[in-house]
Design an enzyme around this catalytic site. Structure first.
Site, PDB file in Angstrom:
ATOM      1  N   LYS A   1     -32.800 -14.902  31.878  1.00 58.92           N
ATOM      2  CA  LYS A   1     -32.804 -14.780  33.352  1.00 58.92           C
ATOM      3  C   LYS A   1     -32.404 -13.371  33.786  1.00 58.92           C
ATOM      4  O   LYS A   1     -33.058 -12.759  34.621  1.00 58.92           O
ATOM      5  CB  LYS A   1     -31.828 -15.786  33.987  1.00 58.92           C
ATOM      6  CG  LYS A   1     -32.118 -17.237  33.710  1.00 58.92           C
ATOM      7  CD  LYS A   1     -31.187 -18.155  34.502  1.00 58.92           C
ATOM      8  CE  LYS A   1     -29.717 -18.045  34.105  1.00 58.92           C
ATOM      9  NZ  LYS A   1     -29.425 -18.528  32.742  1.00 58.92           N
TER      10      LYS A   1
ATOM     11  N   ARG B   1     -26.769 -23.746  40.361  1.00 63.03           N
ATOM     12  CA  ARG B   1     -26.607 -24.361  39.040  1.00 63.03           C
ATOM     13  C   ARG B   1     -26.207 -25.828  39.139  1.00 63.03           C
ATOM     14  O   ARG B   1     -26.009 -26.461  38.098  1.00 63.03           O
ATOM     15  CB  ARG B   1     -25.511 -23.613  38.276  1.00 63.03           C
ATOM     16  CG  ARG B   1     -26.023 -22.533  37.334  1.00 63.03           C
ATOM     17  CD  ARG B   1     -24.815 -21.735  36.888  1.00 63.03           C
ATOM     18  NE  ARG B   1     -24.912 -21.218  35.560  1.00 63.03           N
ATOM     19  CZ  ARG B   1     -25.022 -19.907  35.287  1.00 63.03           C
ATOM     20  NH1 ARG B   1     -25.132 -19.033  36.244  1.00 63.03           N
ATOM     21  NH2 ARG B   1     -25.015 -19.510  34.042  1.00 63.03           N
TER      22      ARG B   1
ATOM     23  N   ARG C   1     -26.061 -11.507  21.002  1.00 67.89           N
ATOM     24  CA  ARG C   1     -26.334 -10.739  22.223  1.00 67.89           C
ATOM     25  C   ARG C   1     -25.282  -9.648  22.435  1.00 67.89           C
ATOM     26  O   ARG C   1     -24.097  -9.860  22.217  1.00 67.89           O
ATOM     27  CB  ARG C   1     -26.345 -11.696  23.422  1.00 67.89           C
ATOM     28  CG  ARG C   1     -26.627 -10.991  24.721  1.00 67.89           C
ATOM     29  CD  ARG C   1     -27.076 -11.954  25.771  1.00 67.89           C
ATOM     30  NE  ARG C   1     -25.982 -12.654  26.418  1.00 67.89           N
ATOM     31  CZ  ARG C   1     -26.142 -13.382  27.522  1.00 67.89           C
ATOM     32  NH1 ARG C   1     -27.339 -13.513  28.060  1.00 67.89           N
ATOM     33  NH2 ARG C   1     -25.124 -14.006  28.064  1.00 67.89           N
TER      34      ARG C   1
ATOM     35  N   ARG D   1     -19.975 -10.416  25.102  1.00 65.01           N
ATOM     36  CA  ARG D   1     -19.291 -11.094  26.207  1.00 65.01           C
ATOM     37  C   ARG D   1     -18.317 -12.136  25.663  1.00 65.01           C
ATOM     38  O   ARG D   1     -18.617 -12.806  24.687  1.00 65.01           O
ATOM     39  CB  ARG D   1     -20.337 -11.788  27.095  1.00 65.01           C
ATOM     40  CG  ARG D   1     -20.594 -11.068  28.386  1.00 65.01           C
ATOM     41  CD  ARG D   1     -21.775 -11.636  29.105  1.00 65.01           C
ATOM     42  NE  ARG D   1     -21.629 -13.044  29.453  1.00 65.01           N
ATOM     43  CZ  ARG D   1     -22.494 -13.711  30.216  1.00 65.01           C
ATOM     44  NH1 ARG D   1     -23.546 -13.091  30.694  1.00 65.01           N
ATOM     45  NH2 ARG D   1     -22.313 -14.987  30.491  1.00 65.01           N
TER      46      ARG D   1
ATOM     47  N   ARG E   1     -21.395 -24.182  27.240  1.00 64.06           N
ATOM     48  CA  ARG E   1     -22.261 -23.755  28.344  1.00 64.06           C
ATOM     49  C   ARG E   1     -23.583 -24.537  28.311  1.00 64.06           C
ATOM     50  O   ARG E   1     -24.121 -24.888  29.361  1.00 64.06           O
ATOM     51  CB  ARG E   1     -22.519 -22.243  28.260  1.00 64.06           C
ATOM     52  CG  ARG E   1     -21.290 -21.431  28.654  1.00 64.06           C
ATOM     53  CD  ARG E   1     -21.380 -19.979  28.198  1.00 64.06           C
ATOM     54  NE  ARG E   1     -22.435 -19.226  28.836  1.00 64.06           N
ATOM     55  CZ  ARG E   1     -22.929 -18.085  28.352  1.00 64.06           C
ATOM     56  NH1 ARG E   1     -22.473 -17.587  27.211  1.00 64.06           N
ATOM     57  NH2 ARG E   1     -23.871 -17.458  29.000  1.00 64.06           N
TER      58      ARG E   1
HETATM   59  P1  AMP Z   1     -24.077 -16.122  33.574  1.00 65.45           P
HETATM   60  O1  AMP Z   1     -23.825 -14.649  33.450  1.00 65.45           O
HETATM   61  O2  AMP Z   1     -25.134 -16.447  34.590  1.00 65.45           O
HETATM   62  O3  AMP Z   1     -24.336 -16.770  32.235  1.00 65.45           O
HETATM   63  O4  AMP Z   1     -22.716 -16.763  34.131  1.00 65.45           O
HETATM   64  C1  AMP Z   1     -21.514 -16.656  33.418  1.00 65.45           C
HETATM   65  C2  AMP Z   1     -20.514 -17.683  33.907  1.00 65.45           C
HETATM   66  O5  AMP Z   1     -20.233 -17.459  35.295  1.00 65.45           O
HETATM   67  C3  AMP Z   1     -20.975 -19.119  33.816  1.00 65.45           C
HETATM   68  O6  AMP Z   1     -20.792 -19.683  32.526  1.00 65.45           O
HETATM   69  C4  AMP Z   1     -20.065 -19.775  34.870  1.00 65.45           C
HETATM   70  O7  AMP Z   1     -18.740 -19.920  34.368  1.00 65.45           O
HETATM   71  C5  AMP Z   1     -20.024 -18.712  35.952  1.00 65.45           C
HETATM   72  N1  AMP Z   1     -21.119 -18.898  36.933  1.00 65.45           N
HETATM   73  C6  AMP Z   1     -22.173 -18.073  37.181  1.00 65.45           C
HETATM   74  N2  AMP Z   1     -22.981 -18.561  38.140  1.00 65.45           N
HETATM   75  C7  AMP Z   1     -22.437 -19.749  38.497  1.00 65.45           C
HETATM   76  C8  AMP Z   1     -22.810 -20.761  39.431  1.00 65.45           C
HETATM   77  N3  AMP Z   1     -23.914 -20.667  40.182  1.00 65.45           N
HETATM   78  N4  AMP Z   1     -21.996 -21.852  39.541  1.00 65.45           N
HETATM   79  C9  AMP Z   1     -20.878 -21.967  38.821  1.00 65.45           C
HETATM   80  N5  AMP Z   1     -20.479 -21.066  37.913  1.00 65.45           N
HETATM   81  C10 AMP Z   1     -21.243 -19.954  37.744  1.00 65.45           C
END
Ligand code: AMP
Length: 227
Positions: free
Chosen positions: A8, A83, A122, A155, A166
């Site tokens: 994404k 989400r 990654r 990360r 996740r």
């Molecule tokens: P990402 O970088 O999109 O993988 O997001 C990393 C982390 O941020 C996720 O595992 C969640 O803990 C938090 N996060 C990001 N976007 C959301 C969302 N829309 N709702 C809830 N938690 C989020």
């Protein structure tokens, strides 16, 4: 949309650059807030480190501020939000409030077993959040961000145990959105295993089609941007 590691962030960054849009990535926004030690960042930190979702009310407030700003500019790519079903409802209300019509939801499809391997390897730029992979998307110079020259890092939430959590959270809370948007005729699925430039082309084709179809064939009554 797509599970963690589906690509994404990579796709959204390219689309934002090529189409002159803002890139609203909720994960990036949260990581910046956490690094800055803001109240939202401190609230989000423990959830993120455990691979859990940050509560819906926190997310909706955060996204609301950005959507209102971006709606006044040239439009935006939304990456990592919604989400959950309550977030999808909140987004609908936000978009209606800003007179924006949701015309397409792009879903990157990647099987789970591929994701674990992808995320375990990654590397991310801590400064501009670009991601790399030694085989699928290597940086020009190993361990260094092509764009800004920063040293790449892994990360915190890309460890195997957190990745598995996740993925579980994705299955339980986010995957139902696929059906939700499919029922509305908005879901456009793309093979996330294809080469990155091929996926970019596929998504651009979807966005062109959605834009050509225009707001009348979409839902709502707004200006017809495609988030
Ligand atoms: P990402 O970088 O999109 O993988 O997001 C990393 C982390 O941020 C996720 O595992 C969640 O803990 C938090 N996060 C990001 N976007 C959301 C969302 N829309 N709702 C809830 N938690 C989020």
């Amino acid at each position: 949309m797509g599970p963690p590691g589906a690509g994404k962030g990579t796709q959204a960054a390219v689309l934002a650059r090529d189409l002159g849009l803002a890139h609203l990535a909720t994960g990036d926004i949260l990581r910046n807030e956490t690094a800055a030690g803001s109240p939202v960042g401190l609230k989000a930190k423990t959830f993120m480190e455990a691979g859990r979702l940050v509560p819906d009310d926190v997310m909706t407030q955060l996204v609301g501020e950005y959507v209102v700003k971006a709606a006044k500019a040239n439009g935006f790519v939304l990456d990592g939000y919604p989400r959950t079903l309550p977030q999808a409802d909140a987004l609908q209300a936000l978009l209606e409030g800003a007179s924006i019509v949701l015309t397409a939801v792009v879903n990157l499809e990647v099987p789970e077993e591929v994701i674990v391997a992808r995320l375990a390897n990654r590397q991310t730029c801590p400064k501009d959040q670009r991601t790399y992979h030694p085989v699928n998307n290597p940086p020009g110079k190993p361990g260094v961000c092509d764009a800004c020259g920063s040293a790449l890092v892994t990360r915190n939430d890309d460890s195997e145990a957190v990745v598995r959590n996740r993925l579980r959270v994705y299955r339980e809370s986010t995957a139902p959105l696929v059906e939700f948007y499919k029922k509305q005729g908005l879901l456009k699925s793309v093979d996330g295993l294809a080469a990155i430039p091929k996926i970019v082309l596929a998504i651009k084709g979807i966005l062109d089609e959605a834009q050509t179809a225009g707001p009348d064939s979409g839902r709502g009554t707004g200006r017809g941007e495609t988030p």
